[in-house]
Write an enzyme that holds these catalytic residues in place. Structure first.
Site, short mmCIF file in Angstrom:
data_model
loop_
_atom_site.label_atom_id
_atom_site.label_comp_id
_atom_site.label_asym_id
_atom_site.label_seq_id
_atom_site.Cartn_x
_atom_site.Cartn_y
_atom_site.Cartn_z
N LEU A 61 0.43 20.20 4.95
CA LEU A 61 -0.25 21.35 4.44
C LEU A 61 -0.47 21.38 2.91
O LEU A 61 -0.81 22.28 2.19
CB LEU A 61 0.87 22.61 4.62
CG LEU A 61 1.21 22.93 5.90
CD1 LEU A 61 2.35 24.25 6.03
CD2 LEU A 61 0.00 23.54 6.69
N ARG A 62 -0.09 19.95 2.35
CA ARG A 62 -0.31 19.85 0.87
C ARG A 62 -1.78 20.13 0.55
O ARG A 62 -2.23 20.27 -0.31
CB ARG A 62 0.14 18.43 0.48
CG ARG A 62 0.28 18.14 -1.10
CD ARG A 62 1.05 16.82 -1.13
NE ARG A 62 2.35 17.12 -1.06
CZ ARG A 62 3.19 16.21 -0.54
NH1 ARG A 62 2.82 14.99 -0.08
NH2 ARG A 62 4.40 16.23 -0.45
N GLY A 63 -2.77 19.70 1.48
CA GLY A 63 -4.22 19.88 1.23
C GLY A 63 -4.57 21.11 0.59
O GLY A 63 -5.15 21.44 -0.20
N ASP A 82 -1.19 10.46 -1.65
CA ASP A 82 -1.12 11.99 -1.09
C ASP A 82 -0.42 12.89 -2.23
O ASP A 82 -0.46 13.94 -2.14
CB ASP A 82 -0.24 11.91 -0.07
CG ASP A 82 -0.12 13.16 0.50
OD1 ASP A 82 -1.30 13.97 0.67
OD2 ASP A 82 1.09 13.72 1.01
#
Length: 323
Positions: A259-261, A178
């Site tokens: 919300l990293r995507g 991730d």
């Protein structure tokens, strides 16, 4: 494309390259050093940025020689070998100086060498778990802290992490997976012309390495110029709310955690627009980069036999059709 995006905006979060053996993954990453523009650096052990005193080491912050003398140097692309020990990575006591002069002096490790550059790990899926945890901590904080053997050292370690590997030899831990901004799947080429061209170029390189490299000087310079221009344009690129809404809708449709995507997708799309000379981030930028930014963040779906990249492309198509 993923590597040049990371060169324009390091905050994208690094690049993961997974695929078949013998497809040039390591060659492509190591070749990055030849196209990166030089950087201004202090003459300290960590090549601090003279323009960013808040991210400098103690020597530069205290007004040492590192702060007064800045020179252009190549951006480091540092290999982290699988057999490297923790001391080799983070740094340790300089035993020779300790034994001969009785002085405690810190010997910087690979993280110090990679500061403001790229740290490359081949076969990253085979890296030991405790080293993975160490890299995660440093990559998140941008700082390497060493407390051992009577030493207490803290120095900047801001780098772009690049990893490569073959999925057949083991999967990557979700915590590390991730952390990568972009992921690229590399497969063995199936068209005859490409395979022949690869073999011809490799043979030409082995016969005359210097002559072969010289033949690509102009192409390397063009890529370097594109990266420099992209960096200069990056701050002026506009990201409309409508584009951010599309990124969020795509992440929701795919069910990505956190919300990293969409943050990564937005940053990467902005860097791509800067590279291509566009003033505004559009849906077309998002659509091209969605498989790179989101495919490695998907949960496994036992009812869907399609690969993660195919699932992202399908979601992109559905979103376009709905519009």
């Amino acid at each position: 494309m993923a590597l040049t995006i990371a060169a324009v905006d390091p905050t994208v979060g690094g690049v993961l390259v997974f695929g078949d053996r013998g497809t040039g993954k390591s060659t492509a990453v190591r070749a990055l050093a030849a196209v990166l523009p030089p950087m201004q650096a202090s003459d300290c052990a960590y090549r601090c940025d003279p323009a960013r005193s808040t991210e400098a080491c103690e020597t530069c912050r205290d007004g040492g020689t590192g702060q007064t003398k800045a020179t252009p140097v190549p951006v480091p692309v540092v290999d982290l070998p699988l057999g490297a020990t923790e001391d080799r990575i983070v740094g340790a006591l300089d035993l020779e100086r300790a034994l001969t002069a009785g002085e405690k002096r810190f010997e910087p490790g690979l993280l110090a060498r990679a500061n403001r550059g790229f740290l490359y790990i081949d076969e990253i899926n085979l890296l030991e778990d405790h080293l993975v945890d160490l890299l995660l901590d440093v990559a998140a904080s941008g700082e390497n802290v060493v407390e051992r053997e009577g030493l207490s050292v803290r120095h900047p370690a801001r780098f772009v992490l690049i990893g490569s590997g073959n999925p057949e030899e083991g999967e990557l831990r979700p915590q590390l997976l991730d952390r990568f901004g972009l992921s690229v799947e590399v497969t063995t080429p199936t068209d005859l012309a490409t395979r022949i061209e690869v073999v011809k170029r490799r043979d030409a390189f082995e016969r005359d390495p210097e002559g072969f490299a010289a033949g690509y000087d102009a192409a390397n310079a063009a890529v370097r110029g594109t990266i420099m221009a992209g960096r200069q344009r990056l701050r002026s690129i506009a990201v409309p709310d409508a584009t951010l809404e599309k990124a969020a809708q795509l992440s929701l449709r795919l069910g990505t955690d956190g919300l990293r995507g969409e943050l990564t997708l937005m940053r990467a799309a902005r860097a791509l627009a800067a590279l291509e000379g566009d003033a505004v981030v559009e849906w077309t930028h998002l659509a091209r980069l969605a498989p790179l930014a989101l495919s490695h963040r998907l949960r496994r779906d036992p009812l869907d036999e399609a690969g993660s990249a195919a699932r992202v492309e399908r979601a992109v198509g559905e979103l376009e059709a709905a519009a």
